[in-house]
Design a protein around this motif. Structure first.
Motif, PDB file in Angstrom:
ATOM      1  N   UNK A 173      28.524 -23.716 -25.038  1.00  0.00           N
ATOM      2  CA  UNK A 173      29.017 -24.923 -24.380  1.00  0.00           C
ATOM      3  C   UNK A 173      28.173 -25.300 -23.172  1.00  0.00           C
ATOM      4  N   UNK A 174      27.672 -24.307 -22.451  1.00  0.00           N
ATOM      5  CA  UNK A 174      27.001 -24.550 -21.174  1.00  0.00           C
ATOM      6  C   UNK A 174      25.512 -24.820 -21.300  1.00  0.00           C
ATOM      7  N   UNK A 175      24.882 -24.312 -22.366  1.00  0.00           N
ATOM      8  CA  UNK A 175      23.423 -24.403 -22.497  1.00  0.00           C
ATOM      9  C   UNK A 175      23.005 -25.764 -23.055  1.00  0.00           C
ATOM     10  N   UNK A 176      23.014 -26.774 -22.188  1.00  0.00           N
ATOM     11  CA  UNK A 176      22.584 -28.120 -22.574  1.00  0.00           C
ATOM     12  C   UNK A 176      21.687 -28.680 -21.482  1.00  0.00           C
ATOM     13  N   UNK A 177      20.500 -29.097 -21.890  1.00  0.00           N
ATOM     14  CA  UNK A 177      19.505 -29.587 -20.937  1.00  0.00           C
ATOM     15  C   UNK A 177      20.044 -30.734 -20.102  1.00  0.00           C
ATOM     16  N   UNK A 178      20.889 -31.583 -20.686  1.00  0.00           N
ATOM     17  CA  UNK A 178      21.371 -32.768 -19.970  1.00  0.00           C
ATOM     18  C   UNK A 178      22.230 -32.425 -18.757  1.00  0.00           C
ATOM     19  N   UNK A 179      22.786 -31.214 -18.710  1.00  0.00           N
ATOM     20  CA  UNK A 179      23.560 -30.838 -17.527  1.00  0.00           C
ATOM     21  C   UNK A 179      22.646 -30.463 -16.358  1.00  0.00           C
ATOM     22  N   UNK A 180      21.387 -30.217 -16.638  1.00  0.00           N
ATOM     23  CA  UNK A 180      20.390 -29.961 -15.597  1.00  0.00           C
ATOM     24  C   UNK A 180      20.742 -28.732 -14.756  1.00  0.00           C
ATOM     25  N   UNK A 181      21.016 -27.611 -15.457  1.00  0.00           N
ATOM     26  CA  UNK A 181      21.289 -26.378 -14.721  1.00  0.00           C
ATOM     27  C   UNK A 181      20.841 -25.146 -15.505  1.00  0.00           C
ATOM     28  N   UNK A 182      20.638 -24.079 -14.761  1.00  0.00           N
ATOM     29  CA  UNK A 182      20.364 -22.778 -15.360  1.00  0.00           C
ATOM     30  C   UNK A 182      21.675 -22.017 -15.500  1.00  0.00           C
ATOM     31  N   UNK A 183      21.657 -20.928 -16.235  1.00  0.00           N
ATOM     32  CA  UNK A 183      22.878 -20.133 -16.458  1.00  0.00           C
ATOM     33  C   UNK A 183      22.594 -18.666 -16.179  1.00  0.00           C
ATOM     34  N   UNK A 184      23.459 -18.058 -15.370  1.00  0.00           N
ATOM     35  CA  UNK A 184      23.413 -16.614 -15.163  1.00  0.00           C
ATOM     36  C   UNK A 184      24.797 -16.046 -15.437  1.00  0.00           C
ATOM     37  N   UNK A 185      24.834 -14.855 -15.973  1.00  0.00           N
ATOM     38  CA  UNK A 185      26.102 -14.249 -16.396  1.00  0.00           C
ATOM     39  C   UNK A 185      26.353 -12.936 -15.666  1.00  0.00           C
ATOM     40  N   UNK A 186      27.609 -12.750 -15.229  1.00  0.00           N
ATOM     41  CA  UNK A 186      28.054 -11.507 -14.599  1.00  0.00           C
ATOM     42  C   UNK A 186      29.400 -11.129 -15.217  1.00  0.00           C
ATOM     43  N   UNK A 187      29.879  -9.937 -14.942  1.00  0.00           N
ATOM     44  CA  UNK A 187      31.182  -9.525 -15.470  1.00  0.00           C
ATOM     45  C   UNK A 187      31.907  -8.655 -14.461  1.00  0.00           C
ATOM     46  N   UNK A 188      33.214  -8.555 -14.632  1.00  0.00           N
ATOM     47  CA  UNK A 188      34.032  -7.680 -13.796  1.00  0.00           C
ATOM     48  C   UNK A 188      35.228  -7.218 -14.608  1.00  0.00           C
ATOM     49  N   UNK A 189      35.934  -6.239 -14.089  1.00  0.00           N
ATOM     50  CA  UNK A 189      37.117  -5.718 -14.768  1.00  0.00           C
ATOM     51  C   UNK A 189      36.880  -4.341 -15.339  1.00  0.00           C
ATOM     52  N   UNK A 190      37.941  -3.584 -15.451  1.00  0.00           N
ATOM     53  CA  UNK A 190      37.892  -2.253 -16.036  1.00  0.00           C
ATOM     54  C   UNK A 190      38.611  -2.287 -17.376  1.00  0.00           C
TER      55      UNK A 190
END
Length: 246
Positions: A173-190
């Protein structure tokens, strides 16, 4: 649980939320702010102007304010919610509350340093049965929201999305050039992992994410594959385990 709806589709119904917010004091989807504060502090400065989407009756805004983030604008489409939260935090200068639809943000272009959502987009997708073929209606809704989010971000601004959806599905959903942004992913929780995606306005997609966008454009009919997962957080409402997005 007392506030569970009879059908998951009601999570998209503003009347359901209006009724719920009349009596429910607070509920925090995906854990309280303290659970991912260490991640947020890497991308959000205390002086940043922050917009929180679908704030609900979560303690997150108040917790962030107590942590030193004072320029916070909150929106939700429930008038009951906005009225109650505005009264609850009336002693917090510079924190404001507005009834608003995420698809039609009434803010000028480049208004915010940070736009933050926690499980708001997840709730929009409650009726989706497979992450491979999101319905046209939901896909349009999400695209409208993301387009508005991108519009309202300042150059270098960050869109922070906190969700239970794994990268394999949410990046679609997020990886679209027209939004003009990069994406980085993190996680949390046990045990059960939650994810924090940070999209930075004005940065290009990574080669990997650009390739994903290209593949999705070329082949939108990949055969669905179910990914087995477990849900062991008894405090989460049913829709988190029923939406086939993880």
């Amino acid at each position: 649980m007392e506030y569970l709806p009879d059908d998951n589709s009601r999570y998209k119904d503003v009347d359901y939320w209006d009724e719920r917010y009349k009596t429910e004091q607070s509920y925090d989807w995906l854990g309280r702010f303290s659970k991912f504060q260490h991640l947020l502090e890497k991308h959000v400065q205390k002086e940043d102007s922050i917009l929180i989407l679908g704030c609900g009756n979560s303690s997150m805004s108040g917790d962030m304010y107590s942590a030193g983030y004072h320029s916070i604008t909150n929106i939700d489409y429930s008038s009951v919610c906005i009225s109650a939260m505005s009264a609850r935090y009336s002693d917090c200068p510079r924190m404001t509350w507005h009834e608003m639809d995420v698809r039609q943000l009434s803010f000028p272009n480049a208004s915010f340093d940070v736009i933050l959502e926690k499980a708001t987009l997840d709730a929009i997708m409650v009726e989706e049965k497979t992450p491979w073929e999101v319905s046209p209606h939901t896909a349009c809704f999400i695209h409208q929201a993301l387009t508005e989010i991108s519009r309202c971000l300042k150059p270098g601004g960050r869109f922070v999305s906190v969700t239970f959806a794994q990268p394999f599905f949410r990046k679609r959903l997020y990886a679209r050039t027209e939004y003009n942004w990069s994406i980085r992913k993190y996680s949390y929780g046990e045990g059960f992992q939650y994810f924090v995606y940070v999209m930075t306005k004005g940065e290009e997609l990574s080669p990997e994410d650009a390739a994903l966008e290209k593949k999705l454009l070329e082949d939108t009919k990949s055969p669905p594959t179910r990914v087995a997962t477990t849900q062991d957080d008894d405090d989460e409402e049913d829709f988190l385990s029923n939406i086939d997005l993880i």
